[in-house]
Scaffold this motif. Structure first.
Motif, PDB file in Angstrom:
ATOM      1  N   MET A  18       0.878  -0.809   0.056  1.00 46.97           N
ATOM      2  CA  MET A  18      -0.213   0.105  -0.094  1.00 46.97           C
ATOM      3  C   MET A  18       0.683   0.936  -0.326  1.00 46.97           C
ATOM      4  N   GLY A  19       0.152   2.044  -0.350  1.00 48.19           N
ATOM      5  CA  GLY A  19       1.229   3.781  -0.606  1.00 48.19           C
ATOM      6  C   GLY A  19       0.980   3.905   0.517  1.00 48.19           C
ATOM      7  N   ILE A  20       1.452   5.375   1.068  1.00 45.08           N
ATOM      8  CA  ILE A  20       1.354   6.410   2.335  1.00 45.08           C
ATOM      9  C   ILE A  20       0.388   6.255   2.343  1.00 45.08           C
ATOM     10  N   PHE A  21      -0.107   7.421   1.495  1.00 44.21           N
ATOM     11  CA  PHE A  21      -1.960   8.272   1.417  1.00 44.21           C
ATOM     12  C   PHE A  21      -2.282   6.930   1.891  1.00 44.21           C
ATOM     13  N   LYS A  22      -2.574   5.475   1.402  1.00 40.28           N
ATOM     14  CA  LYS A  22      -3.072   4.186   1.471  1.00 40.28           C
ATOM     15  C   LYS A  22      -3.379   3.946   2.920  1.00 40.28           C
ATOM     16  N   SER A  23      -2.105   3.907   2.792  1.00 43.46           N
ATOM     17  CA  SER A  23      -2.305   3.078   4.306  1.00 43.46           C
ATOM     18  C   SER A  23      -2.455   4.309   5.522  1.00 43.46           C
ATOM     19  N   LEU A  24      -1.604   6.019   5.422  1.00 42.15           N
ATOM     20  CA  LEU A  24      -2.701   6.468   6.165  1.00 42.15           C
ATOM     21  C   LEU A  24      -4.018   6.482   6.846  1.00 42.15           C
ATOM     22  N   SER A  25      -4.818   6.098   5.304  1.00 40.27           N
ATOM     23  CA  SER A  25      -6.448   6.084   5.460  1.00 40.27           C
ATOM     24  C   SER A  25      -6.868   4.852   5.828  1.00 40.27           C
ATOM     25  N   ARG A  33      -5.155  -3.370   9.954  1.00 38.09           N
ATOM     26  CA  ARG A  33      -5.431  -4.175   8.611  1.00 38.09           C
ATOM     27  C   ARG A  33      -3.990  -2.868   7.599  1.00 38.09           C
ATOM     28  N   ILE A  34      -2.839  -2.378   9.124  1.00 33.78           N
ATOM     29  CA  ILE A  34      -1.900  -2.094   7.969  1.00 33.78           C
ATOM     30  C   ILE A  34      -0.722  -3.186   8.008  1.00 33.78           C
ATOM     31  N   THR A  49       7.337   3.723   4.744  1.00 34.94           N
ATOM     32  CA  THR A  49       6.153   3.934   4.067  1.00 34.94           C
ATOM     33  C   THR A  49       6.712   5.507   4.712  1.00 34.94           C
ATOM     34  N   GLY A  50       7.478   5.901   3.267  1.00 36.32           N
ATOM     35  CA  GLY A  50       7.943   7.177   3.875  1.00 36.32           C
ATOM     36  C   GLY A  50       9.520   7.287   4.377  1.00 36.32           C
ATOM     37  N   LYS A  51       9.015   6.526   5.799  1.00 39.15           N
ATOM     38  CA  LYS A  51      10.509   6.139   6.492  1.00 39.15           C
ATOM     39  C   LYS A  51      10.451   4.454   7.086  1.00 39.15           C
ATOM     40  N   ARG A  52      11.538   4.066   6.775  1.00 41.58           N
ATOM     41  CA  ARG A  52      12.216   2.525   7.436  1.00 41.58           C
ATOM     42  C   ARG A  52      11.190   2.207   8.314  1.00 41.58           C
ATOM     43  N   TRP A  53      10.687   1.246   8.650  1.00 39.83           N
ATOM     44  CA  TRP A  53       9.667   1.052   9.691  1.00 39.83           C
ATOM     45  C   TRP A  53      10.420  -1.125   9.955  1.00 39.83           C
ATOM     46  N   HIS A  54      10.541  -1.570  11.297  1.00 40.57           N
ATOM     47  CA  HIS A  54      10.330  -3.038  11.216  1.00 40.57           C
ATOM     48  C   HIS A  54       9.314  -3.282  11.539  1.00 40.57           C
ATOM     49  N   MET A  55       8.922  -4.804  11.216  1.00 42.03           N
ATOM     50  CA  MET A  55       7.707  -5.789  12.659  1.00 42.03           C
ATOM     51  C   MET A  55       8.958  -6.949  13.047  1.00 42.03           C
ATOM     52  N   VAL A  56       8.512  -7.535  14.326  1.00 37.59           N
ATOM     53  CA  VAL A  56      10.126  -8.118  14.809  1.00 37.59           C
ATOM     54  C   VAL A  56       8.196  -8.905  15.168  1.00 37.59           C
ATOM     55  N   MET A  57       9.008 -10.660  14.715  1.00 36.47           N
ATOM     56  CA  MET A  57       8.166 -11.494  15.315  1.00 36.47           C
ATOM     57  C   MET A  57       9.318 -12.911  15.733  1.00 36.47           C
ATOM     58  N   ASP A  58      10.076 -12.883  15.597  1.00 35.73           N
ATOM     59  CA  ASP A  58      10.421 -13.361  16.365  1.00 35.73           C
ATOM     60  C   ASP A  58      10.207 -13.157  18.267  1.00 35.73           C
ATOM     61  N   PRO A  59      10.661 -14.602  18.968  1.00 29.21           N
ATOM     62  CA  PRO A  59      10.798 -14.471  20.010  1.00 29.21           C
ATOM     63  C   PRO A  59      11.648 -14.410  20.807  1.00 29.21           C
ATOM     64  N   GLY A  60      13.269 -14.398  19.832  1.00 40.17           N
ATOM     65  CA  GLY A  60      14.108 -14.414  19.998  1.00 40.17           C
ATOM     66  C   GLY A  60      14.776 -12.442  20.095  1.00 40.17           C
ATOM     67  N   ALA A  61      14.454 -12.317  19.309  1.00 45.31           N
ATOM     68  CA  ALA A  61      14.250 -10.920  19.031  1.00 45.31           C
ATOM     69  C   ALA A  61      13.589 -10.082  20.454  1.00 45.31           C
ATOM     70  N   ILE A  62      12.541 -10.394  20.360  1.00 46.92           N
ATOM     71  CA  ILE A  62      11.266  -9.966  21.141  1.00 46.92           C
ATOM     72  C   ILE A  62      11.381  -9.968  22.265  1.00 46.92           C
ATOM     73  N   LYS A 184      -7.247   9.165  17.800  1.00 46.26           N
ATOM     74  CA  LYS A 184      -7.175   9.428  16.407  1.00 46.26           C
ATOM     75  C   LYS A 184      -5.704   9.880  16.006  1.00 46.26           C
ATOM     76  N   ILE A 185      -4.984   8.230  16.013  1.00 47.03           N
ATOM     77  CA  ILE A 185      -3.997   8.079  16.319  1.00 47.03           C
ATOM     78  C   ILE A 185      -3.814   8.028  14.235  1.00 47.03           C
ATOM     79  N   SER A 186      -2.312   8.607  13.762  1.00 49.51           N
ATOM     80  CA  SER A 186      -2.217   8.941  12.434  1.00 49.51           C
ATOM     81  C   SER A 186      -0.946   7.735  12.166  1.00 49.51           C
ATOM     82  N   LEU A 187      -0.506   7.307  11.299  1.00 51.72           N
ATOM     83  CA  LEU A 187      -0.395   6.264  10.032  1.00 51.72           C
ATOM     84  C   LEU A 187       0.969   7.104  11.124  1.00 51.72           C
TER      85      LEU A 187
END
Length: 451
Positions: A18-25, A33-34, A49-62, A184-187
């Motif tokens: 998703m692009g940044i505007f679709k992600s935001l909406s 849903r993002i 999405t404009g800025k680099r991000w990471h999602m972490v699901m590995d228990p060791g990394a968490i 009313k959180i923003s992406l």
């Protein structure tokens, strides 16, 4: 995405970029849903999405983030900005030495003994909830509203047990208004954009919050001026508390901010846990029958007490499973303070590192039949990786009120299941939507038949 009738409701996760505007909406409607669907199959996902991000699901990394390198992954600026107007530099927000002394001071308040002593208040609130449901007769009841009322009864009674000129309705209204606004959180917030980047739709009205703080200050000063009789409540325990290392005590403002933290966090999250638990037991009548048999066998028509909680393991498993499927905090966001490496991937200072608790609880490699409702998976807690299941966080900053919330949820759920059979209302299925917390949008509408 069509909902599979064999599994409870779930959030459709992202399957295409998703692009940044679709992600935001999309995030404005439902933050979850993002989350990319591959986050339920991979140890880590990195995107931009404009800025680099990471999602972490590995228990060791968490574990690395929440325990080993805790100081290098402070709570994100957005978390602090959203909550600071309500709860100041309290336990939930503070970092470093300021957090440590408050944690040492408050930890004894939530000792096993103190939490057990508060069980009669939880039982009384559960009995009042049962009476309201019975009085509603054959018509359907919104169990979300009912659980919000019940848990606010509990938190206000254990916080200000003797009244103390504390207008509960006004506090309840101020909290609800604040959560609605803070929600009313923003992406842009999630991804860690600087404060000067405008946030569409962010309006933070401070008047109700100011009035609530003034009320709380007055109640604290009133209580401090006299002795409280009976079982000490949270305010008594905090007033008496001191940091064992520095002997520092909390000022009125620090007491107030921490009390409001306990009220906001303890009320909203436990209500949601119970509402989702009610939805799930209505979804699976076999689970409900087994839970009811356990509750009736233990309680035998009387009010639940602290001694009963350990004798209700299946009720507890239902609550654990509800927290896995619908964690109140569906995404936890941190900001990397220093360069690091997670799952073999470079993390740069200033980048946002998210733990999507919702995806973690449904990860295909960590949970068998990950979208299914199976409370018995928690029968052997030792078989579950500690960092694969994080409804209360973990490490030094694990939720200080976890045992309080679990005891309250077990008592209330056991009380209601021992009295009623709950069935879904056709066409009223809730939708899991996270703005600030993961709520069942539309409510949890159930019919309640006395048993």
């Amino acid at each position: 995405m069509a909902q599979d009738s064999a599994i409870p409701v779930r959030v459709p996760l992202v399957t295409a970029p998703m692009g940044i505007f679709k992600s935001l909406s999309t995030a404005r409607r439902n933050v979850l849903r993002i989350i990319p669907e591959i986050a339920t199959r991979q140890p880590m996902v990195t995107g931009k999405t404009g800025k680099r991000w990471h999602m972490v699901m590995d228990p060791g990394a968490i574990r690395h983030i929440l325990l080993d390198r805790l100081e290098d992954y402070p709570k994100s600026v957005v978390t602090k900005n959203l909550l600071k107007p309500a709860i100041g530099e309290s336990l939930f927000i503070a970092e470093g030495a300021h957090w440590r002394w408050q944690r040492r001071t408050a930890a004894p308040v939530f000792s096993h003994r103190n939490v057990q002593n508060l069980a009669p208040i939880m039982s009384a609130a559960a009995e009042r909830a049962a009476a309201r449901i019975a009085a509603a007769g054959p018509r359907a009841v919104d169990l979300l509203d009912e659980m919000v009322t019940t848990t606010f009864d509990v938190i206000s009674d254990v916080t200000f047990s003797s009244g103390d000129t504390f207008d509960r309705d006004a506090v309840h209204g101020a909290i609800d208004d604040y959560i609605a606004e803070a929600g009313k959180i923003s992406l842009f917030d999630i991804l860690g954009f600087p404060d000067w980047v405008p946030r569409p739709g962010r309006i933070m009205s401070g008047q109700a919050m100011k009035e609530m703080k003034a009320m709380a200050d007055k109640a604290i000063e009133s209580r401090a001026a006299r002795e409280h009789e009976g079982v000490p409540d949270l305010l008594d325990l905090l007033l008496a508390g001191e940091d064992p290392e520095t002997k520092r005590r909390m000022s009125t403002a620090e007491l107030r901010d921490n009390l409001l933290t306990f009220i906001v966090a303890g009320h909203e999250t436990t209500a949601l846990t119970l509402a989702w638990s009610m939805y799930l037991v209505a979804f699976d009548q076999q689970v409900q029958d087994r839970a009811r048999a356990e509750a009736q066998s233990v309680l035998q028509g009387r009010a639940a007490g602290a001694q009963d909680v350990e004798r209700l393991p299946y009720i507890r498993q239902i609550i654990d499973e509800a927290l896995r499927l619908y964690p109140p905090a569906g995404i936890v966001s941190r900001t990397a303070r220093k360069p690091d490496e997670l799952c073999g991937r470079e993390i740069r200072a200033g980048e946002t590192v998210m733990i999507p608790i919702y995806a973690l609880g449904r990860h295909k490699q960590l949970w068998e039949e990950s979208d299914a409702f199976r409370p018995e998976r928690f029968a052997d807690r030792k078989s579950i990786d500690r960092y694969a299941y994080l409804p209360f966080g973990d490490g030094p900053r694990i939720c200080i009120g976890a045992s309080f919330a679990l005891q309250e949820a077990v008592i209330i759920l056991a009380t209601l299941l021992s009295r009623f059979r709950f069935t879904p209302v056709p066409g009223k299925e809730p939708e899991p939507v996270m703005i600030l917390t993961l709520r069942p949008e539309g409510g949890v509408w159930l019919s309640a038949e006395p048993v």
